[in-house]
Design an enzyme around this catalytic site. Structure first.
Site, PDB file in Angstrom:
ATOM      1  N   ASP A   1       0.810  -1.186  -0.062  1.00  0.00           N
ATOM      2  CA  ASP A   1      -0.224  -0.122  -0.007  1.00  0.00           C
ATOM      3  C   ASP A   1       0.834   1.376  -0.290  1.00  0.00           C
ATOM      4  OD1 ASP A   1      -1.685  -2.202   1.399  1.00  0.00           O
ATOM      5  OD2 ASP A   1      -3.142  -1.041   0.375  1.00  0.00           O
TER       6      ASP A   1
ATOM      7  N   HIS B   1       1.033   3.396  -2.292  1.00  0.00           N
ATOM      8  CA  HIS B   1      -0.048   4.445  -3.021  1.00  0.00           C
ATOM      9  C   HIS B   1       0.671   5.416  -3.762  1.00  0.00           C
ATOM     10  CE1 HIS B   1      -4.065   3.354  -1.577  1.00  0.00           C
ATOM     11  NE2 HIS B   1      -3.307   2.402  -0.833  1.00  0.00           N
TER      12      HIS B   1
ATOM     13  N   ASP C   1      -1.813  -2.232  -4.376  1.00  0.00           N
ATOM     14  CA  ASP C   1      -2.002  -0.781  -4.030  1.00  0.00           C
ATOM     15  C   ASP C   1      -0.663  -0.237  -4.188  1.00  0.00           C
ATOM     16  OD1 ASP C   1      -4.681  -1.133  -4.048  1.00  0.00           O
ATOM     17  OD2 ASP C   1      -4.772  -0.257  -1.615  1.00  0.00           O
TER      18      ASP C   1
ATOM     19  N   ASN D   1      -6.811  -3.064  -5.070  1.00  0.00           N
ATOM     20  CA  ASN D   1      -8.015  -2.490  -5.464  1.00  0.00           C
ATOM     21  C   ASN D   1      -7.667  -1.082  -6.226  1.00  0.00           C
ATOM     22  OD1 ASN D   1      -7.455  -1.645  -2.598  1.00  0.00           O
ATOM     23  ND2 ASN D   1      -9.523  -0.741  -2.704  1.00  0.00           N
ATOM     24  N   HIS D   2      -6.628  -0.488  -5.742  1.00  0.00           N
ATOM     25  CA  HIS D   2      -6.388   0.774  -6.557  1.00  0.00           C
ATOM     26  C   HIS D   2      -5.781   0.889  -7.720  1.00  0.00           C
ATOM     27  CE1 HIS D   2      -7.418   4.002  -3.375  1.00  0.00           C
ATOM     28  NE2 HIS D   2      -7.470   2.894  -2.569  1.00  0.00           N
TER      29      HIS D   2
ATOM     30  N   HIS E   1      -4.832  -9.154  -0.899  1.00  0.00           N
ATOM     31  CA  HIS E   1      -5.118  -7.660  -0.566  1.00  0.00           C
ATOM     32  C   HIS E   1      -6.620  -7.502  -0.475  1.00  0.00           C
ATOM     33  CE1 HIS E   1      -4.161  -3.335  -1.237  1.00  0.00           C
ATOM     34  NE2 HIS E   1      -5.559  -3.299  -1.587  1.00  0.00           N
TER      35      HIS E   1
ATOM     36  N   HIS F   1      -3.588  -4.231   1.811  1.00  0.00           N
ATOM     37  CA  HIS F   1      -5.097  -3.515   1.977  1.00  0.00           C
ATOM     38  C   HIS F   1      -5.477  -2.667   3.220  1.00  0.00           C
ATOM     39  CE1 HIS F   1      -9.104  -2.218   0.350  1.00  0.00           C
ATOM     40  NE2 HIS F   1      -9.584  -2.700   1.046  1.00  0.00           N
TER      41      HIS F   1
ATOM     42  N   HIS G   1      -4.600  -0.616   6.208  1.00  0.00           N
ATOM     43  CA  HIS G   1      -3.541   0.440   6.109  1.00  0.00           C
ATOM     44  C   HIS G   1      -2.864   0.552   7.424  1.00  0.00           C
ATOM     45  CE1 HIS G   1      -4.013   2.771   2.158  1.00  0.00           C
ATOM     46  NE2 HIS G   1      -4.155   1.787   2.213  1.00  0.00           N
TER      47      HIS G   1
HETATM   48 MN    MN Z   1      -4.272   0.651   0.114  1.00  0.00          MN
HETATM   49 MN    MN Z   2      -6.440  -1.644  -1.041  1.00  0.00          MN
END
Ligand code: MN
Ligand code: MN
Ligand code: MN
Ligand code: MN
Lengths: 409, 409
Positions: free
Chosen positions: B18, B20, B58, B126-127, B215, B243, B245
């Site tokens: 994650d 991001h 992510d 998922n992102h 995730h 996933h 955080h």
């Molecule tokens: Mn995430």
């Molecule tokens: Mn996620």
């Protein structure tokens, strides 16, 4: 321009430009055209065992290509350009100068972490120029991924100094200048004010074969939004002109400037205009010493495109005829049928060349004729042409106004 | 979980998830945070000389990352992961099966055209999940550029068979399972219907250390939109949960399933919630035979984040006080000052850790108090906090409703 023998002193370069990857990618019929022709170009380069590929800009149609287009092109570059084949020429200029605008200011094949068999050199065009935070373009992605060598990126708005890439193969020395697309008016002004300097090798200037890759309007649109050939330095031997989509790849001699100009043209038609209907080619440029030879190679996978003008008042049809509307439509239909037959006869036979051609009939209906429904007309050919929605274009004047759509893309 | 000796049989893996990349990239203050921490993670991995990096999804915040983010991440991966260092483990499973969904179905370091010193393996989150024509995601771009090894991509909506990546270093054998993010409800249903199969090596099953990267929601949001740990096969030794955080990286023993779960948490706070305020870490996972040891490594460059709850009715303030509105604001201001002091004291000293922390005061004003202007309040701290616009959040209930914003991202 004496045809050089091919030997260990011959630099072999594949010239291609305006590939416009991603053009019409959402069109169910034409969506793949640009990638297909890009692959053909890479195949040709590989088959001809060129020393490198030189691209003249507009590799991508969109400034922000879709993921599919970006991925497709990266995959093709990896497939065709990565490999063990040794590079048979030396790079003599300072890479950190030539690629100073890149985060990895070196040639991809000189990075020991990458095996490159067929380097690609490219400038950017107006379709894929640097924008936004960091002033990046798609070629920066490819360069940082080790897939191309992106040169000709300038940042100054005032003054541009072009440092050539200096390559030597055997006794042949190439000075390669490149300038990514700049707004024509601005570049025009910079030339007028002598703010464009092309640096030259310090020693033995006259031994170098000088090529300049440029992506600007070549044809005059207005007084200042094109670059006249006479603006370019006359020490150049060959100018590789991108942006103009019409294939004029056979080198044209400019007697005032004492250089040749080659304009390979695009590998895909991005407008249904006269210039785009010419057969598409790439060029095999062989340089030996100060001599060069350009061999044009037709692209076999490009979707066929036929355009024809009809001036109704010059036909046997008359606006007063009984059922004239139907007669005009029938007349146009016959023209399309003729072009479809021509397309079928002229299909290259390459299995990757699409079956459905692009057809454009420009109908001048001046003199009392009426246009018919372009949409309905196109429906008759929906299974046979690639552009059923705009097969016919009605124009009202006999004077050819279509010239407007010509020129750089 | 006996701490293994580090020797030629020890697999060293850096776990992170994650990240991001691109989160808040347009924010003039926070725009670079994600890339800074990504670089720190790569630096740690390099310094620890790990065998590879394992990412839990992510990696990108946006499904279509900006060019700047894509370029920045590609450049970092090239800088840190390409190199001459030999890979000290063998890959035993069939790459063309493990990477069957990739256009280059092989490990980047097994492609002779790429020199990879520190491989990265990643599933998608998922992102950054696959979408659109060709069902591609950003990891496909990285995989095709030879920068990561993208696994755990499945296409079936009915049945998923997971073939592990099989690695061996000395006597240590790792079976690495990965499943990119799937909509929780759908995956939940597939588990219930026994449509998820985890394939196992045919021989000497029990010699393998089994890791599963997933995730999904781990915490229960509703009956079916999370994946209960008991759904997962109990032959697993360690589950790497992405996933979520919040950093819960210390392995938690699940006695029913006989496996550990590690949840490294994100390397950037993407919401101003309790869970995100915990210190961010990555994990150094050492596996030797069937033993493993997880060492948590704090990230020093992550922007500090402090959150505090205030229940006005539990303070000495009363809605009937003279100038109560000013007093409430002064009270909150003091809280922020305290947190700013704390932030200053707790700054890691790493020059890349930003100075301005994220501060969030959740103010429960139930009991007759009035909220003040959050915007005006934030202006007082505009030079000292990274999020002046939302330092204060007013809530009306004493019950902690903030839990709603917790959970996977
Ligand atoms: Mn995430
Ligand atoms: Mn996620
Ligand atoms: Mn152009
Ligand atoms: Mn173009």
């Amino acid at each position: 321009m004496a045809p050089p023998q091919e030997d260990e002193n011959t630099l072999k370069i594949l010239l291609a430009t305006d590939i416009h990857l991603g053009y019409m990618e959402k069109d169910p019929i034409r969506g793949n055209d640009s990638l297909v022709s890009f692959e053909e170009i890479l195949e040709i380069a590989k088959k001809k065992e060129v020393d490198f590929i030189l691209l003249g800009g507009d590799l991508y149609h969109d400034n922000k290509p879709s993921r599919r287009t970006l991925h497709g092109s990266m995959a093709l570059l990896r497939r065709y350009c990565m490999g063990d084949k040794p590079i048979q020429y030396e790079f003599l200029s300072d890479q950190s100068v030539n690629f100073s605008h890149c985060q990895f200011p070196l040639l991809n094949y000189e990075d020991q972490n990458y095996n490159v068999s067929m380097p690609v050199f490219s400038i950017h065009g107006n379709h894929d120029d640097p924008t936004g935070t960091g002033n990046l373009c798609s070629l920066d992605l490819l360069h940082s991924a080790g897939l191309v060598n992106y040169f000709g990126k300038t940042s100054s708005l005032e003054k541009i100094q072009l440092s050539p890439l200096l390559l030597q193969k055997g006794t042949t020395k190439l000075a390669l200048y490149g300038l990514g697309s700049v707004r024509d008016e601005r570049l025009h002004r910079m030339f007028v004010h002598k703010n464009i300097a092309m640096l030259r090798p310090k020693e033995n200037k006259d031994d170098w074969f000088n090529v300049f890759v440029i992506h600007q309007n070549r044809s005059k649109h207005s007084a200042t939004n094109y670059i006249p050939e006479q603006f370019l330095d006359d020490f150049l031997d060959l100018v590789f002109w991108g942006h103009e989509h019409e294939c004029r790849i056979d080198p044209e001699w400019n007697g005032n400037q004492n250089f040749y100009v080659t304009q390979p043209g695009s590998s895909i038609a991005t407008s249904l205009s006269e210039g785009e209907s010419a057969m598409k080619h790439v060029g095999l440029l062989m340089i030996r010493g100060k001599d060069f030879k350009m061999t044009k190679i037709p692209l076999e996978t490009v979707r066929q495109f036929y355009i024809e003008d009809i001036v109704l008042s010059e036909t046997t049809l008359s606006p007063d005829d009984h059922d004239i509307s139907k007669k005009v439509e029938a007349y146009c239909q016959q023209k399309v049928e003729n072009l479809l037959q021509k397309a079928e006869a002229e299909h290259t036979g390459n299995s990757k060349q699409p079956d459905k051609p692009l057809i454009r009939i420009r109908v001048d209906y001046a003199g009392g004729f009426e246009p018919f429904s372009v949409y309905r007309f196109g429906q008759k050919f929906v299974d046979r042409v690639a552009n059923p929605k705009d097969v016919v274009l009605f124009q009202r004047k006999r004077v050819n106004t279509a010239k407007k759509e010509e020129g750089g893309e």
